[in-house]
Design a protein around this motif. Structure first.
Motif, PDB file in Angstrom:
ATOM      1  N   ILE A   1      19.879 -56.624 -27.755  1.00 13.13           N
ATOM      2  CA  ILE A   1      18.935 -57.740 -27.689  1.00 13.13           C
ATOM      3  C   ILE A   1      19.485 -58.841 -26.787  1.00 13.13           C
ATOM      4  N   ALA A   2      20.769 -59.163 -26.936  1.00 11.54           N
ATOM      5  CA  ALA A   2      21.378 -60.213 -26.124  1.00 11.54           C
ATOM      6  C   ALA A   2      21.348 -59.838 -24.644  1.00 11.54           C
ATOM      7  N   ARG A   3      21.612 -58.571 -24.349  1.00  9.98           N
ATOM      8  CA  ARG A   3      21.595 -58.130 -22.943  1.00  9.98           C
ATOM      9  C   ARG A   3      20.202 -58.279 -22.340  1.00  9.98           C
ATOM     10  N   LEU A   4      19.190 -57.817 -23.059  1.00 10.19           N
ATOM     11  CA  LEU A   4      17.830 -57.912 -22.557  1.00 10.19           C
ATOM     12  C   LEU A   4      17.364 -59.364 -22.460  1.00 10.19           C
ATOM     13  N   SER A   5      17.778 -60.168 -23.407  1.00 10.05           N
ATOM     14  CA  SER A   5      17.386 -61.579 -23.387  1.00 10.05           C
ATOM     15  C   SER A   5      17.953 -62.294 -22.173  1.00 10.05           C
TER      16      SER A   5
ATOM     17  N   LEU B   1       9.322 -55.115 -27.922  1.00  6.89           N
ATOM     18  CA  LEU B   1       8.592 -55.105 -29.179  1.00  6.89           C
ATOM     19  C   LEU B   1       9.239 -54.179 -30.206  1.00  6.89           C
ATOM     20  N   ALA B   2       9.765 -53.050 -29.763  1.00  6.07           N
ATOM     21  CA  ALA B   2      10.385 -52.096 -30.694  1.00  6.07           C
ATOM     22  C   ALA B   2      11.584 -52.726 -31.396  1.00  6.07           C
ATOM     23  N   LEU B   3      12.408 -53.458 -30.645  1.00  8.06           N
ATOM     24  CA  LEU B   3      13.584 -54.099 -31.239  1.00  8.06           C
ATOM     25  C   LEU B   3      13.175 -55.210 -32.205  1.00  8.06           C
ATOM     26  N   VAL B   4      12.131 -55.965 -31.852  1.00  7.00           N
ATOM     27  CA  VAL B   4      11.663 -57.021 -32.744  1.00  7.00           C
ATOM     28  C   VAL B   4      11.148 -56.430 -34.046  1.00  7.00           C
ATOM     29  N   LEU B   5      10.377 -55.348 -33.968  1.00  9.04           N
ATOM     30  CA  LEU B   5       9.848 -54.709 -35.175  1.00  9.04           C
ATOM     31  C   LEU B   5      10.968 -54.129 -36.030  1.00  9.04           C
ATOM     32  N   LEU B   6      11.971 -53.565 -35.379  1.00 11.87           N
ATOM     33  CA  LEU B   6      13.114 -53.032 -36.120  1.00 11.87           C
ATOM     34  C   LEU B   6      13.865 -54.166 -36.814  1.00 11.87           C
ATOM     35  N   LEU B   7      13.999 -55.295 -36.118  1.00  7.85           N
ATOM     36  CA  LEU B   7      14.676 -56.440 -36.726  1.00  7.85           C
ATOM     37  C   LEU B   7      13.860 -56.989 -37.894  1.00  7.85           C
ATOM     38  N   ASN B   8      12.535 -56.860 -37.825  1.00  9.39           N
ATOM     39  CA  ASN B   8      11.704 -57.242 -38.966  1.00  9.39           C
ATOM     40  C   ASN B   8      12.070 -56.429 -40.202  1.00  9.39           C
ATOM     41  N   SER B   9      12.283 -55.132 -40.008  1.00 11.32           N
ATOM     42  CA  SER B   9      12.672 -54.270 -41.130  1.00 11.32           C
ATOM     43  C   SER B   9      14.042 -54.655 -41.665  1.00 11.32           C
ATOM     44  N   ILE B  10      14.960 -54.957 -40.749  1.00  8.21           N
ATOM     45  CA  ILE B  10      16.290 -55.392 -41.178  1.00  8.21           C
ATOM     46  C   ILE B  10      16.191 -56.692 -41.955  1.00  8.21           C
ATOM     47  N   ARG B  11      15.334 -57.600 -41.484  1.00 11.01           N
ATOM     48  CA  ARG B  11      15.162 -58.886 -42.165  1.00 11.01           C
ATOM     49  C   ARG B  11      14.669 -58.681 -43.588  1.00 11.01           C
TER      50      ARG B  11
ATOM     51  N   LEU C   1      21.009 -69.852 -40.517  1.00  9.11           N
ATOM     52  CA  LEU C   1      20.785 -70.238 -39.125  1.00  9.11           C
ATOM     53  C   LEU C   1      21.190 -69.132 -38.160  1.00  9.11           C
ATOM     54  N   ASP C   2      22.203 -68.359 -38.528  1.00 12.18           N
ATOM     55  CA  ASP C   2      22.616 -67.229 -37.700  1.00 12.18           C
ATOM     56  C   ASP C   2      21.465 -66.244 -37.548  1.00 12.18           C
ATOM     57  N   PHE C   3      20.795 -65.931 -38.673  1.00 13.88           N
ATOM     58  CA  PHE C   3      19.678 -64.993 -38.575  1.00 13.88           C
ATOM     59  C   PHE C   3      18.544 -65.597 -37.761  1.00 13.88           C
ATOM     60  N   GLU C   4      18.264 -66.886 -37.970  1.00 13.66           N
ATOM     61  CA  GLU C   4      17.213 -67.541 -37.187  1.00 13.66           C
ATOM     62  C   GLU C   4      17.525 -67.480 -35.699  1.00 13.66           C
ATOM     63  N   PHE C   5      18.798 -67.701 -35.356  1.00 14.29           N
ATOM     64  CA  PHE C   5      19.208 -67.690 -33.953  1.00 14.29           C
ATOM     65  C   PHE C   5      18.964 -66.319 -33.331  1.00 14.29           C
ATOM     66  N   PHE C   6      19.439 -65.270 -33.996  1.00 14.11           N
ATOM     67  CA  PHE C   6      19.331 -63.941 -33.400  1.00 14.11           C
ATOM     68  C   PHE C   6      17.916 -63.379 -33.502  1.00 14.11           C
ATOM     69  N   TYR C   7      17.142 -63.840 -34.474  1.00 20.01           N
ATOM     70  CA  TYR C   7      15.737 -63.432 -34.518  1.00 20.01           C
ATOM     71  C   TYR C   7      14.969 -64.082 -33.365  1.00 20.01           C
ATOM     72  N   ALA C   8      15.239 -65.364 -33.125  1.00 19.45           N
ATOM     73  CA  ALA C   8      14.625 -66.039 -31.977  1.00 19.45           C
ATOM     74  C   ALA C   8      15.067 -65.384 -30.679  1.00 19.45           C
ATOM     75  N   LEU C   9      16.332 -64.993 -30.624  1.00 20.21           N
ATOM     76  CA  LEU C   9      16.847 -64.307 -29.442  1.00 20.21           C
ATOM     77  C   LEU C   9      16.106 -62.990 -29.222  1.00 20.21           C
ATOM     78  N   ALA C  10      15.847 -62.274 -30.309  1.00 20.74           N
ATOM     79  CA  ALA C  10      15.144 -60.988 -30.207  1.00 20.74           C
ATOM     80  C   ALA C  10      13.761 -61.169 -29.595  1.00 20.74           C
ATOM     81  N   ARG C  11      13.092 -62.225 -29.967  1.00 23.38           N
ATOM     82  CA  ARG C  11      11.750 -62.451 -29.445  1.00 23.38           C
ATOM     83  C   ARG C  11      11.770 -62.762 -27.942  1.00 23.38           C
ATOM     84  N   THR C  12      12.892 -63.296 -27.450  1.00 21.70           N
ATOM     85  CA  THR C  12      12.995 -63.553 -26.007  1.00 21.70           C
ATOM     86  C   THR C  12      13.300 -62.280 -25.227  1.00 21.70           C
ATOM     87  N   SER C  13      13.700 -61.216 -25.921  1.00 29.19           N
ATOM     88  CA  SER C  13      14.039 -59.967 -25.233  1.00 29.19           C
ATOM     89  C   SER C  13      12.808 -59.257 -24.685  1.00 29.19           C
ATOM     90  N   GLU C  14      11.640 -59.621 -25.234  1.00 31.33           N
ATOM     91  CA  GLU C  14      10.368 -58.995 -24.848  1.00 31.33           C
ATOM     92  C   GLU C  14      10.365 -57.488 -25.107  1.00 31.33           C
TER      93      GLU C  14
END
Length: 243
Positions: A114-118, A166-176, A151-164
């Protein structure tokens, strides 16, 4: 193996008992559960509560209800979804080390990607939002592990949304969904976490340095993962105890 439920939702309690027996392999894959009538007699409850519990087990892909055959236990490792990890983590009444390790390992892989794509795709308004979260993290009192965890989760969840992605964001939803219900068990991850990583990561994102962003995210995940795994590995039986 099974006992009559005591209070509140009967179907929920039946579901929990049957699920835990399936996950602990007291009911093996391919084995038939007792019939609806037999379960109602064993548990001393009405058949409608049993029927509802069985439907939920089928929805969770733990059993298959076959016409004329009854309920057949499935191999959950081949059929169930990610949300089952929450039950695997604490199903025995204590944290399961393998399930905890599984969550930390998938977290490491996903967040570093996620960080790389972001770093490739982030826009300035999104970066400003991440820097605002970084300021909140910096303002936390020392020892506020739960605050840092949130705040750590908020940070990396926000980061995931910047990656554009969708599969990673949905997977992170399941992790959340799994991680959020077990947050208290994982707060030790942040006891000695390096809070400087968030600002460093924002700088790497601003420079669109994908390799640096991925490296920083991976190092942070590895550090926090080590903290939780070291803590819960202490509770695992050694080989002599097992034998």
């Amino acid at each position: 193996m099974l006992k009559p439920p005591e209070r509140k939702s009967l179907s929920d309690q039946v579901f929990d008992q049957l699920r835990d027996n399936i996950l602990s392999l007291k009911f093996m894959p391919g084995e038939h559960l007792p019939s609806e009538r037999e379960l109602a007699d064993i548990l001393r409850i009405n058949r409608s509560s049993v029927r509802e519990a069985l439907k939920r087990l089928e929805q969770a892909r733990l059993i298959e209800i076959r016409h004329g055959e009854g309920s057949v236990v499935l191999d959950f490792t081949a059929t169930a979804g990610f949300d089952l990890l929450r039950h695997l983590v604490t199903g025995s009444g204590r944290l399961d080390f393998i399930a905890v390790r599984s969550i930390t390992e998938v977290r490491l892989v996903i967040i570093s990607e996620i960080a790389r794509l972001s770093a490739l795709r982030i826009q300035e308004p999104e970066l400003a939002g991440l820097r605002a979260l970084t300021d909140k993290i910096a303002a936390l009192k020392n020892g506020d592990d739960a605050g840092l965890q949130k705040l750590d989760f908020e940070f990396f969840y926000a980061l995931a949304r910047t990656s554009e992605n969708l599969a990673l964001v949905l997977l992170l939803n399941s992790i959340r969904d799994v991680y959020g219900q077990l947050a208290g068990h994982f707060s030790a991850m942040f006891r000695n976490a390096d809070r400087r990583v968030y600002a460093k990561l924002c700088d790497a994102l601003a420079a669109h340095d994908e390799s640096r962003a991925a490296e920083l995210a991976r190092e942070h995940m590895e550090q926090t993962n080590r903290a939780i795994l070291a803590l819960y590995a202490e509770d695992q039986p050694n080989e002599e105890q097992v034998s």
